[in-house]
Design a protein around this motif. Structure first.
Motif, PDB file in Angstrom:
ATOM      1  N   ARG A 102      -9.352  -0.255  -2.220  1.00  0.00           N
ATOM      2  CA  ARG A 102      -9.363   0.139  -0.803  1.00  0.00           C
ATOM      3  C   ARG A 102      -8.994   1.617  -0.666  1.00  0.00           C
ATOM      4  NH1 ARG A 102      -6.519  -4.883   0.479  1.00  0.00           N
ATOM      5  NH2 ARG A 102      -4.587  -3.778   0.801  1.00  0.00           N
ATOM      6  N   LEU A 103      -7.963   2.023  -1.416  1.00  0.00           N
ATOM      7  CA  LEU A 103      -7.503   3.412  -1.334  1.00  0.00           C
ATOM      8  C   LEU A 103      -8.596   4.381  -1.791  1.00  0.00           C
ATOM      9  CD1 LEU A 103      -3.821   3.070  -2.640  1.00  0.00           C
ATOM     10  CD2 LEU A 103      -4.565   3.475  -0.286  1.00  0.00           C
ATOM     11  N   ILE A 137      -5.841  -3.206  -3.682  1.00  0.00           N
ATOM     12  CA  ILE A 137      -5.267  -2.087  -2.928  1.00  0.00           C
ATOM     13  C   ILE A 137      -5.840  -0.767  -3.434  1.00  0.00           C
ATOM     14  CG2 ILE A 137      -3.133  -0.784  -2.536  1.00  0.00           C
ATOM     15  CD1 ILE A 137      -1.655  -3.515  -2.607  1.00  0.00           C
ATOM     16  N   GLU A 191       0.829  -1.201   0.000  1.00  0.00           N
ATOM     17  CA  GLU A 191       0.000   0.000   0.000  1.00  0.00           C
ATOM     18  C   GLU A 191       0.869   1.259   0.000  1.00  0.00           C
ATOM     19  OE1 GLU A 191      -3.829   0.356   2.401  1.00  0.00           O
ATOM     20  OE2 GLU A 191      -2.495   1.623   3.550  1.00  0.00           O
TER      21      GLU A 191
END
Lengths: 100, 100
Positions: free
Chosen positions: B49-50, B46, B11
């Motif tokens: 999610r970000l 990822i 991340e």
DNA sequence: CTATCTATGTTGTTTTGCAACATAGTATTT
DNA sequence: AAATACTATGTTGCAAAACAACATAGATAG
């Protein structure tokens, strides 16, 4: 502290601490807690895994102020694993340093 | 490569790459793959999610040789997060260095 | 006899990466 | 025209590992 960062690295920390000298669980918890926050139960889970995989052996020693202490000792296999894992970690953080 | 080491750090790698310039998923995969092995699907998880956490915004750009590219851009919140997470990472590896 | 310190251990939950798979546009080869 | 490969995004089921909370128990101090 970011719990995810610790994944896998705590195992290396335990192995490296045991490479210095035989230690019991509570002793390891205190040594590692000086640098990183770690739940007490987590250390015992790691130690159990290490024993299942024959990276460590254990022996009991009576204590004058509390229950008997279970000492953990690196096996030859464990020493090799510690060396390899440390090299892998150092290589890993170098590559991350390039990316970030 | 030890998959556990990557937990959380990927991340940070993505955030740091986006701090350099806006990039689309496939481009990020290739950039990060130069240093670390990473499954293609992982990057998209990822990135999702970000976006859910408002660390990045997205916009589509047509491509001449394939499907449209979804570019990812750091938000102000994302920039702050990248700075903080990087500092936390550097602090973390320093503490690990003491233990191993 | 209660609280505290030492010491070991278990259980359920959460996060995150991986492998495998699915979809689709464009270009090149057969 | 059909097959293949490259570009590009995304989903699903699974596994690993740390955490919080809890459980157990011996020794000692108040």
């Amino acid at each position: 502290m970011n719990a995810q960062f610790k994944k896998g690295v705590l195992e290396l920390c335990v192995l490296s601490q045991l490479a210095l000298k035989d230690q019991y669980g509570y002793e390891l918890t205190e040594a590692i807690s000086q640098q990183l926050t770690v739940a007490t139960g987590t250390l015992y889970l790691i130690l159990r895994r290490l024993k299942e995989d024959s990276y460590v052996d254990t022996y009991l020693i009576e204590s004058s102020n509390g229950p008997a202490r279970k000492y953990y000792k690196l096996t030859d296999k464990g020493k090799t694993y510690q060396t390899d894992l440390k090299a892998e970690w150092l290589d890993f953080i170098e590559k991350v340093a390039i990316l970030i």
